[in-house]
Design a protein around this motif. Structure first.
Motif, mmCIF file in Angstrom:
data_model
loop_
_atom_site.group_PDB
_atom_site.id
_atom_site.type_symbol
_atom_site.label_atom_id
_atom_site.label_comp_id
_atom_site.label_asym_id
_atom_site.label_seq_id
_atom_site.Cartn_x
_atom_site.Cartn_y
_atom_site.Cartn_z
ATOM 1 N N ASP A 152 0.661 -1.184 -0.206
ATOM 2 C CA ASP A 152 0.130 -0.090 -0.058
ATOM 3 C C ASP A 152 0.830 1.207 -0.001
ATOM 4 O OD1 ASP A 152 -2.171 -1.782 -0.048
ATOM 5 O OD2 ASP A 152 -2.666 -1.572 2.298
ATOM 6 N N ALA A 153 2.097 1.322 0.845
ATOM 7 C CA ALA A 153 2.743 2.288 0.866
ATOM 8 C C ALA A 153 3.504 2.739 -0.514
ATOM 9 C CB ALA A 153 3.810 2.102 1.765
ATOM 10 N N LEU A 154 3.913 1.751 -1.352
ATOM 11 C CA LEU A 154 4.535 1.852 -2.655
ATOM 12 C C LEU A 154 3.487 2.328 -3.897
ATOM 13 C CD1 LEU A 154 7.107 -0.865 -2.080
ATOM 14 C CD2 LEU A 154 7.372 1.688 -1.745
ATOM 15 N N GLY A 155 2.289 2.305 -3.506
ATOM 16 C CA GLY A 155 1.226 2.609 -4.663
ATOM 17 C C GLY A 155 1.204 1.740 -5.681
ATOM 18 N N ASP A 156 1.095 1.848 -6.885
ATOM 19 C CA ASP A 156 0.803 0.662 -7.857
ATOM 20 C C ASP A 156 1.947 -0.062 -8.158
ATOM 21 O OD1 ASP A 156 -1.752 1.640 -7.930
ATOM 22 O OD2 ASP A 156 -1.658 2.896 -9.820
ATOM 23 N N LYS A 157 3.015 0.141 -7.533
ATOM 24 C CA LYS A 157 4.260 -0.870 -8.005
ATOM 25 C C LYS A 157 4.155 -2.151 -7.413
ATOM 26 C CE LYS A 157 9.429 -0.987 -6.990
ATOM 27 N NZ LYS A 157 10.542 -0.211 -6.258
ATOM 28 N N LYS A 158 4.447 -3.163 -8.137
ATOM 29 C CA LYS A 158 4.315 -4.555 -8.006
ATOM 30 C C LYS A 158 5.517 -5.205 -7.748
ATOM 31 C CE LYS A 158 -0.214 -5.017 -10.413
ATOM 32 N NZ LYS A 158 -0.899 -5.980 -11.316
ATOM 33 N N LEU A 159 5.836 -5.977 -6.754
ATOM 34 C CA LEU A 159 6.920 -6.777 -6.557
ATOM 35 C C LEU A 159 6.762 -8.086 -6.920
ATOM 36 C CD1 LEU A 159 7.643 -5.175 -2.894
ATOM 37 C CD2 LEU A 159 8.280 -4.304 -5.344
ATOM 38 N N LYS A 160 7.813 -8.955 -7.045
ATOM 39 C CA LYS A 160 7.819 -10.041 -7.600
ATOM 40 C C LYS A 160 8.455 -11.079 -6.214
ATOM 41 C CE LYS A 160 6.569 -9.852 -11.879
ATOM 42 N NZ LYS A 160 5.280 -10.217 -12.398
ATOM 43 N N GLY A 161 7.812 -12.406 -6.152
ATOM 44 C CA GLY A 161 8.189 -13.235 -5.090
ATOM 45 C C GLY A 161 7.839 -14.277 -5.452
ATOM 46 N N HIS A 162 7.959 -15.525 -4.381
ATOM 47 C CA HIS A 162 7.645 -16.946 -4.450
ATOM 48 C C HIS A 162 7.310 -17.369 -3.114
ATOM 49 C CE1 HIS A 162 12.055 -16.989 -3.661
ATOM 50 N NE2 HIS A 162 11.719 -17.950 -3.177
ATOM 51 N N VAL A 163 6.423 -18.248 -3.128
ATOM 52 C CA VAL A 163 5.953 -18.920 -1.887
ATOM 53 C C VAL A 163 7.177 -19.763 -1.180
ATOM 54 C CG1 VAL A 163 4.050 -20.418 -0.861
ATOM 55 C CG2 VAL A 163 3.542 -18.939 -2.728
ATOM 56 N N SER A 164 7.403 -19.365 -0.205
ATOM 57 C CA SER A 164 8.427 -19.975 0.766
ATOM 58 C C SER A 164 7.938 -21.008 1.789
ATOM 59 C CB SER A 164 9.545 -19.342 1.030
ATOM 60 O OG SER A 164 9.089 -18.093 2.025
ATOM 61 N N ASP A 165 6.736 -20.869 2.413
ATOM 62 C CA ASP A 165 6.108 -21.562 3.285
ATOM 63 C C ASP A 165 4.833 -21.588 3.356
ATOM 64 O OD1 ASP A 165 6.035 -23.049 5.395
ATOM 65 O OD2 ASP A 165 6.179 -21.275 6.878
ATOM 66 N N VAL A 166 4.158 -22.578 3.798
ATOM 67 C CA VAL A 166 2.800 -22.813 3.792
ATOM 68 C C VAL A 166 2.219 -23.319 5.011
ATOM 69 C CG1 VAL A 166 0.576 -23.813 2.413
ATOM 70 C CG2 VAL A 166 2.501 -22.994 1.063
ATOM 71 N N GLY A 167 1.408 -22.763 5.639
ATOM 72 C CA GLY A 167 1.056 -23.054 7.034
ATOM 73 C C GLY A 167 0.290 -24.407 6.962
ATOM 74 N N ASN A 168 0.296 -25.298 7.892
ATOM 75 C CA ASN A 168 -0.390 -26.562 8.110
ATOM 76 C C ASN A 168 -1.705 -26.291 9.061
ATOM 77 O OD1 ASN A 168 1.179 -28.058 6.154
ATOM 78 N ND2 ASN A 168 2.941 -28.158 7.836
ATOM 79 N N SER A 169 -1.485 -25.589 10.038
ATOM 80 C CA SER A 169 -2.569 -25.203 11.065
ATOM 81 C C SER A 169 -3.457 -24.158 10.498
ATOM 82 C CB SER A 169 -1.942 -25.115 12.217
ATOM 83 O OG SER A 169 -1.270 -26.076 12.623
ATOM 84 N N ALA A 170 -4.653 -24.389 10.636
ATOM 85 C CA ALA A 170 -5.613 -23.315 10.401
ATOM 86 C C ALA A 170 -5.773 -22.203 11.553
ATOM 87 C CB ALA A 170 -7.108 -24.132 10.038
ATOM 88 N N VAL A 171 -6.080 -20.989 11.139
ATOM 89 C CA VAL A 171 -6.095 -19.973 12.328
ATOM 90 C C VAL A 171 -7.466 -19.412 11.982
ATOM 91 C CG1 VAL A 171 -5.276 -17.825 12.888
ATOM 92 C CG2 VAL A 171 -3.668 -19.697 12.348
ATOM 93 N N ASN A 172 -8.146 -19.178 12.963
ATOM 94 C CA ASN A 172 -9.275 -18.502 12.874
ATOM 95 C C ASN A 172 -9.587 -16.987 12.753
ATOM 96 O OD1 ASN A 172 -10.915 -21.061 13.595
ATOM 97 N ND2 ASN A 172 -11.037 -20.802 15.715
ATOM 98 N N ARG A 173 -10.344 -16.578 12.211
ATOM 99 C CA ARG A 173 -10.313 -15.096 11.740
ATOM 100 C C ARG A 173 -10.096 -14.225 13.000
ATOM 101 N NH1 ARG A 173 -12.865 -14.422 6.569
ATOM 102 N NH2 ARG A 173 -11.670 -16.171 5.380
ATOM 103 N N SER A 174 -10.550 -14.700 14.390
ATOM 104 C CA SER A 174 -10.404 -14.104 15.383
ATOM 105 C C SER A 174 -8.861 -14.001 15.930
ATOM 106 C CB SER A 174 -10.927 -14.598 16.619
ATOM 107 O OG SER A 174 -10.997 -16.052 16.925
#
Length: 320
Positions: free
Chosen positions: A257-279
């Protein structure tokens, strides 16, 4: 909308929101209690490993180091004196043995003279006075031999005593070295340096405040937080209906949000196995509240203006 029909790529993506976080951050706390007397850094400063962060009051610990050093120096002086005394005792033992050899030679010579005088006295060839003088010389030589042997025993006893004293002093010096190491360790804890290269992201203390060490079940004062910004990640939450399509290594586009419309590239490095409630609570089962999974995206070429905590939106490409 109308347009010309053309062949093009069809991209499936998962959108999620989260915040920018460093891959590694360290909370700096103190291992010694004391008042902060110097703090040459401020929040937002870049520091390198080994840079001075905080100096605590060290009058007592410095005095303990000096006292331990003085005691160790005194012990070393005493040990040097004992080494010299041991050499002197060894020389005294050698001298006493030489005196015994000389006294034995004198006694043997006196014994020969006495035997000769006794034989001549029986034949009346020497006077009684001459015989008595020869007998006295033998008695003196015998006494001198006994005295030499006594001096040897005394020198050997003194040498053994000095060796025991040296061993005791060596043990005491080992304890003094340990005390010095302990005092130096306490003194070193009054100077806090940066454990890694990074940016100071939190600095809740000021000069003049007390640094409190942690005890059982009670954490100590967190003096500051340093974030390693060499590897920056975007930690986002993915809905449970989309998480099955997210895998490690997938490409992602991050919009900060602070960089405006600039898009940064990346890759997924970790995917969680435990679900977290919205709370924000971990799912323990039986709760029908909507759930998210944490996904960490490592930015490939993060710009220098990124800061931890910035809000971001990520689009993870799950299929083409």
């Amino acid at each position: 909308q109308a347009g010309e029909a053309v062949r093009q790529d069809l991209i499936q993506s998962v959108a999620s929101t989260g915040e920018i976080k460093p891959k590694k951050s360290v909370n700096i706390s103190s291992n010694a209690m004391g008042r902060i007397i110097r703090m040459p850094v401020k929040e937002g400063d870049r520091v390198k490993s080994g840079d001075l962060l905080i100096s605590l009051e060290s009058i007592q610990t410095a005095a303990d180091v000096e006292a331990a050093q003085a005691m160790l120096a005194a012990g070393e002086t005493e040990l040097d004196a004992m080494v010299s005394q041991i050499k002197s005792n060894e020389a005294a033992v050698v001298t006493a043995k030489a005196e015994i050899t000389r006294a034995e030679s004198d006694l043997n010579r006196a014994k020969l003279n006495l035997d000769r005088a006794e034989a001549m006295a029986k034949d009346g060839l020497v006077s009684r006075e001459t015989y008595d003088h020869t007998k006295a010389d033998y008695d003196v030589a015998s006494a001198q031999l006994n005295a030499s042997r006594a001096r040897l025993l005394q020198a050997e006893a003194q040498s053994a005593q000095t060796l025991k004293q040296r061993d005791g002093t060596s043990l005491r010096m080992a304890q003094q070295r340990t005390s010095l190491i302990r005092a130096q360790d306490q003194l070193s804890k009054t100077t806090i340096t940066a454990p890694l290269d990074g940016i100071i992201t939190s600095l809740p203390v000021n000069e003049g405040e007390m640094a409190i060490i942690g005890v059982q079940n009670q954490p100590g004062t967190t003096l500051m937080t340093i974030a390693d910004m060499s590897v920056i990640t975007a930690e986002v939450k993915v809905d449970e209906t989309d998480i099955v399509n997210v895998h490690i290594g997938q490409e992602a586009e991050i919009k900060v949000d602070a960089l405006g419309d600039k898009k940064l590239k990346g890759h997924v490095s970790d995917v969680g196995n435990s679900a977290v409630n919205r709370s924000g609570q971990n799912n323990t089962g039986g709760n029908q509240e909507a759930k998210d999974f944490k996904v960490v995206i490592t930015l490939d070429d993060p710009p220098d203006e990124l800061r931890p905590g910035l809000s971001c939106t990520a689009s993870i490409i799950t299929a083409r």
